[in-house]
Every structure is written in C-alpha cells, then in structure tokens.
Design a protein around this motif. Structure first.
Motif, mmCIF file in Angstrom:
data_model
loop_
_atom_site.group_PDB
_atom_site.id
_atom_site.type_symbol
_atom_site.label_atom_id
_atom_site.label_comp_id
_atom_site.label_asym_id
_atom_site.label_seq_id
_atom_site.Cartn_x
_atom_site.Cartn_y
_atom_site.Cartn_z
ATOM 1 N N LEU A 1 3.603 5.445 -5.866
ATOM 2 C CA LEU A 1 3.476 5.355 -7.316
ATOM 3 C C LEU A 1 2.352 6.257 -7.820
ATOM 4 O O LEU A 1 2.492 6.920 -8.851
ATOM 5 N N ALA A 2 1.247 6.296 -7.098
ATOM 6 C CA ALA A 2 0.147 7.189 -7.472
ATOM 7 C C ALA A 2 0.617 8.640 -7.461
ATOM 8 O O ALA A 2 0.289 9.415 -8.370
ATOM 9 N N ASP A 3 1.398 9.007 -6.463
ATOM 10 C CA ASP A 3 1.951 10.368 -6.404
ATOM 11 C C ASP A 3 2.856 10.652 -7.591
ATOM 12 O O ASP A 3 2.776 11.727 -8.197
ATOM 13 N N VAL A 4 3.710 9.690 -7.946
ATOM 14 C CA VAL A 4 4.621 9.860 -9.084
ATOM 15 C C VAL A 4 3.831 10.123 -10.359
ATOM 16 O O VAL A 4 4.209 10.956 -11.187
ATOM 17 N N HIS A 5 2.708 9.426 -10.521
ATOM 18 C CA HIS A 5 1.887 9.554 -11.726
ATOM 19 C C HIS A 5 0.811 10.626 -11.594
ATOM 20 O O HIS A 5 -0.019 10.785 -12.497
ATOM 21 N N LYS B 1 0.843 -1.214 0.000
ATOM 22 C CA LYS B 1 0.000 0.000 0.000
ATOM 23 C C LYS B 1 0.869 1.251 0.000
ATOM 24 O O LYS B 1 0.578 2.215 -0.723
ATOM 25 N N GLU B 2 1.929 1.252 0.779
ATOM 26 C CA GLU B 2 2.829 2.411 0.806
ATOM 27 C C GLU B 2 3.442 2.649 -0.573
ATOM 28 O O GLU B 2 3.503 3.795 -1.045
ATOM 29 N N ASP B 3 3.889 1.585 -1.222
ATOM 30 C CA ASP B 3 4.459 1.710 -2.568
ATOM 31 C C ASP B 3 3.400 2.174 -3.558
ATOM 32 O O ASP B 3 3.690 2.982 -4.457
ATOM 33 N N LEU B 4 2.182 1.683 -3.421
ATOM 34 C CA LEU B 4 1.087 2.091 -4.295
ATOM 35 C C LEU B 4 0.811 3.582 -4.142
ATOM 36 O O LEU B 4 0.623 4.289 -5.131
#
Length: 60
Positions: A23-27, A17-20
């Motif tokens: 990743l959402a922030d990056v995109h 969840k933390e990585d997700l």
C-alpha cells in the motif's frame, strides 16, 4: 536522519506488514509516512465524531 517526531513501535502479523508495504508503494510513501497519515486521519475522524474528547487541561 534526525527528526523531532516521536518513535512508535508495534508488532503486526507478517501478512499485514506485506500489505502495508504494498500500500505504501501504491501511494508512493514510506511505511512510516503512510502510518502517520492513517493515524492522523483516524484521530481527526474520532475527534470530529466526538469519540475522542479533548484532553482535560490541569490547573485551569
């Protein structure tokens, strides 16, 4: 916000969840939007390779 989209619930490891979230922030997407995009891409890939067959239409 009202939506006509279906709701899906899943349990995942906290680290995932933390990585997700990152990743959402990056995109520059919400987690929900990122997941919808990832799911759509995977389903399109599975359809194009024949892994996912078209649904059988009943009554025809």
């Amino acid at each position: 916000m009202a939506t006509s989209k279906a709701k899906v619930m899943a349990y995942i490891e906290p680290e995932l969840k933390e990585d997700l979230e990152r990743l959402a922030d990056v995109h520059n997407r919400s987690i929900s939007n990122l997941l919808e995009t990832l799911i759509r891409d995977e389903i399109e890939r599975a359809k194009s390779t024949g892994e996912l067959k078209p649904p059988v239409q009943q009554g025809k």
